[in-house]
Design an enzyme around this catalytic site. Structure first.
Site, PDB file in Angstrom:
ATOM      1  N   ASP A  80       0.815  -1.212   0.000  1.00 55.18           N
ATOM      2  CA  ASP A  80       0.000   0.000   0.000  1.00 55.18           C
ATOM      3  C   ASP A  80       0.852   1.266   0.000  1.00 55.18           C
ATOM      4  O   ASP A  80       0.460   2.282  -0.577  1.00 55.18           O
ATOM      5  CB  ASP A  80      -0.933   0.008   1.210  1.00 55.18           C
ATOM      6  CG  ASP A  80      -2.140  -0.907   1.029  1.00 55.18           C
ATOM      7  OD1 ASP A  80      -2.294  -1.476  -0.069  1.00 55.18           O
ATOM      8  OD2 ASP A  80      -2.928  -1.047   1.985  1.00 55.18           O
ATOM      9  N   GLY A  81       2.018   1.225   0.644  1.00 60.95           N
ATOM     10  CA  GLY A  81       2.879   2.403   0.660  1.00 60.95           C
ATOM     11  C   GLY A  81       3.340   2.793  -0.730  1.00 60.95           C
ATOM     12  O   GLY A  81       3.374   3.979  -1.081  1.00 60.95           O
ATOM     13  N   ARG A 182      -4.097  18.366  24.200  1.00 59.14           N
ATOM     14  CA  ARG A 182      -2.781  17.917  24.645  1.00 59.14           C
ATOM     15  C   ARG A 182      -2.727  16.411  24.436  1.00 59.14           C
ATOM     16  O   ARG A 182      -3.535  15.661  24.974  1.00 59.14           O
ATOM     17  CB  ARG A 182      -2.536  18.275  26.113  1.00 59.14           C
ATOM     18  CG  ARG A 182      -2.488  19.770  26.364  1.00 59.14           C
ATOM     19  CD  ARG A 182      -2.033  20.099  27.774  1.00 59.14           C
ATOM     20  NE  ARG A 182      -0.623  19.736  27.964  1.00 59.14           N
ATOM     21  CZ  ARG A 182      -0.179  18.939  28.931  1.00 59.14           C
ATOM     22  NH1 ARG A 182      -1.040  18.380  29.780  1.00 59.14           N
ATOM     23  NH2 ARG A 182       1.101  18.679  29.046  1.00 59.14           N
ATOM     24  N   THR A 195      -8.470   3.128   7.759  1.00 61.53           N
ATOM     25  CA  THR A 195      -8.075   1.764   8.113  1.00 61.53           C
ATOM     26  C   THR A 195      -6.577   1.665   8.381  1.00 61.53           C
ATOM     27  O   THR A 195      -6.043   0.567   8.497  1.00 61.53           O
ATOM     28  CB  THR A 195      -8.458   0.773   6.996  1.00 61.53           C
ATOM     29  OG1 THR A 195      -7.900   1.216   5.759  1.00 61.53           O
ATOM     30  CG2 THR A 195      -9.964   0.661   6.859  1.00 61.53           C
ATOM     31  N   ALA A 196      -5.901   2.818   8.486  1.00 60.22           N
ATOM     32  CA  ALA A 196      -4.463   2.834   8.727  1.00 60.22           C
ATOM     33  C   ALA A 196      -4.176   3.330  10.146  1.00 60.22           C
ATOM     34  O   ALA A 196      -4.736   2.810  11.112  1.00 60.22           O
ATOM     35  CB  ALA A 196      -3.775   3.688   7.656  1.00 60.22           C
ATOM     36  N   TYR A 197      -3.352   4.350  10.282  1.00 60.17           N
ATOM     37  CA  TYR A 197      -2.922   4.833  11.598  1.00 60.17           C
ATOM     38  C   TYR A 197      -4.115   5.243  12.463  1.00 60.17           C
ATOM     39  O   TYR A 197      -4.158   4.986  13.669  1.00 60.17           O
ATOM     40  CB  TYR A 197      -1.957   5.998  11.391  1.00 60.17           C
ATOM     41  CG  TYR A 197      -1.172   6.444  12.602  1.00 60.17           C
ATOM     42  CD1 TYR A 197      -1.215   5.746  13.814  1.00 60.17           C
ATOM     43  CD2 TYR A 197      -0.349   7.563  12.523  1.00 60.17           C
ATOM     44  CE1 TYR A 197      -0.478   6.161  14.902  1.00 60.17           C
ATOM     45  CE2 TYR A 197       0.395   7.990  13.617  1.00 60.17           C
ATOM     46  CZ  TYR A 197       0.330   7.291  14.798  1.00 60.17           C
ATOM     47  OH  TYR A 197       1.064   7.711  15.881  1.00 60.17           O
ATOM     48  N   SER A 200      -5.679   2.483  14.529  1.00 59.01           N
ATOM     49  CA  SER A 200      -4.942   2.085  15.733  1.00 59.01           C
ATOM     50  C   SER A 200      -5.091   3.112  16.849  1.00 59.01           C
ATOM     51  O   SER A 200      -4.846   2.799  18.014  1.00 59.01           O
ATOM     52  CB  SER A 200      -3.458   1.878  15.400  1.00 59.01           C
ATOM     53  OG  SER A 200      -2.833   3.106  15.096  1.00 59.01           O
TER      54      SER A 200
END
Length: 298
Positions: A80-81, A182, A195-197, A200
């Site tokens: 994907d990258g 913060r 669906t990436a970072y 998570s």
């Protein structure tokens, strides 16, 4: 059946280092796919860096710009990258992309490497599902001047350095103040990037057809600071209030170092990436497969 795509460009995952710049498995995969395309009657070209790193000389080497101007289709072989990097550059040309997965998860490079001969044959003749993915346009403003600009397909991430403490970020949406946050950072994700970072960080998954973004804090100091789903018609502004070694990442592939007072402005881009999938593809089947839903009979 007549070919739908006559001129096809190949892009490989050449970041996997060997002395020649590309792994043997990647080189062999590209060689096999290029021969397959030629046997199908396609005119094959290689992206310039891919050509340099494979050493292949049987096919013309083209810049990404020339691929966008001259080719009917771009085949991306990698993960994907690799697809994100190429997709951002080709979106302005509306060049369709097909992803052959040589990585791990592969949400947008969805054709397994071992299946490409049977899957690509009908796709080259027009039997495919088209999937349009919006891009994000981000600018870093410093004292009223744009000092950095980039496109992102997955996300824009503002975060702290690896050895520093929390950052404080002032967030505005559509010109309205939201809050000072913060946290370790903040993710602004597209449906593709949901669906990436952002996933998570506790964010929801957005269907690709939803014109929205996810605003997800990374390890927030206040537990009530939760992810928000926004309309992508609204500009998001993030100002650095405090923190050390703060940076902005765009698809985790380009980076801008930030100073106190810098503002990151994120808007919907006019460009959309065009992904092509095999006939019968659907988003939920991809989620079920990649996230291993229903395994074990549940």
């Amino acid at each position: 059946m007549k070919l739908r795509f006559q001129r096809v460009a190949l892009v490989g995952k050449y970041q996997a280092p060997t002395s020649a710049g590309m792994s043997d498995s990647s080189r062999d995969a590209l060689d096999g796919i290029a021969r397959f395309l030629a046997n199908e009657g396609c005119e094959v070209a290689l992206e310039a860096d891919t050509a340099a790193n494979t050493g292949f000389t049987d096919y013309p080497a083209l810049s990404v710009e020339r691929i966008g101007l001259d080719c009917d289709l771009c085949l991306v072989v990698g993960g994907d990258g690799t697809m994100l990097g190429v997709g951002r550059q080709l979106a302005q040309y509306r060049t369709p992309l097909i992803g052959i997965n040589q990585g791990r998860l592969g949400f947008i490079t969805d054709i397994p490497l071992g299946e490409y001969p049977t899957v690509l044959k009908p796709m080259l003749r027009g039997e495919y599902e088209e999937d349009l993915r919006p891009l994000m346009r981000a600018r870093v403003m410093r004292q009223g001047q744009c000092v950095f600009e980039a496109l992102a397909m997955n996300d824009v991430v503002v975060n702290r350095g690896s050895t520093s403490g929390m950052v404080e970020l002032r967030v505005e949406v559509g010109g309205h103040f939201v809050s000072n946050q913060r946290a370790d950072g903040l993710i602004i994700a597209s449906p593709t990037g949901s669906t990436a970072y952002a996933l998570s960080a506790g964010g929801p998954m957005l269907h690709p057809t939803i014109p929205g973004w996810v605003l997800a804090p990374i390890a927030p100091h206040t537990l009530s600071n939760r992810p928000i789903v926004l309309s992508d018609s609204m500009e998001v502004a993030v100002e650095v209030v405090s923190g050390r070694d703060v940076s902005a990442n765009f698809d985790m592939q380009s980076l801008a170092s930030l100073q106190h007072g810098d503002r990151i402005l994120v808007q919907r881009s006019d460009y959309r990436a065009r992904f092509l999938h095999p006939r019968g593809w659907n988003y939920f089947a991809t989620l079920r497969k990649k996230l291993r839903w229903n395994e074990g009979g549940y």
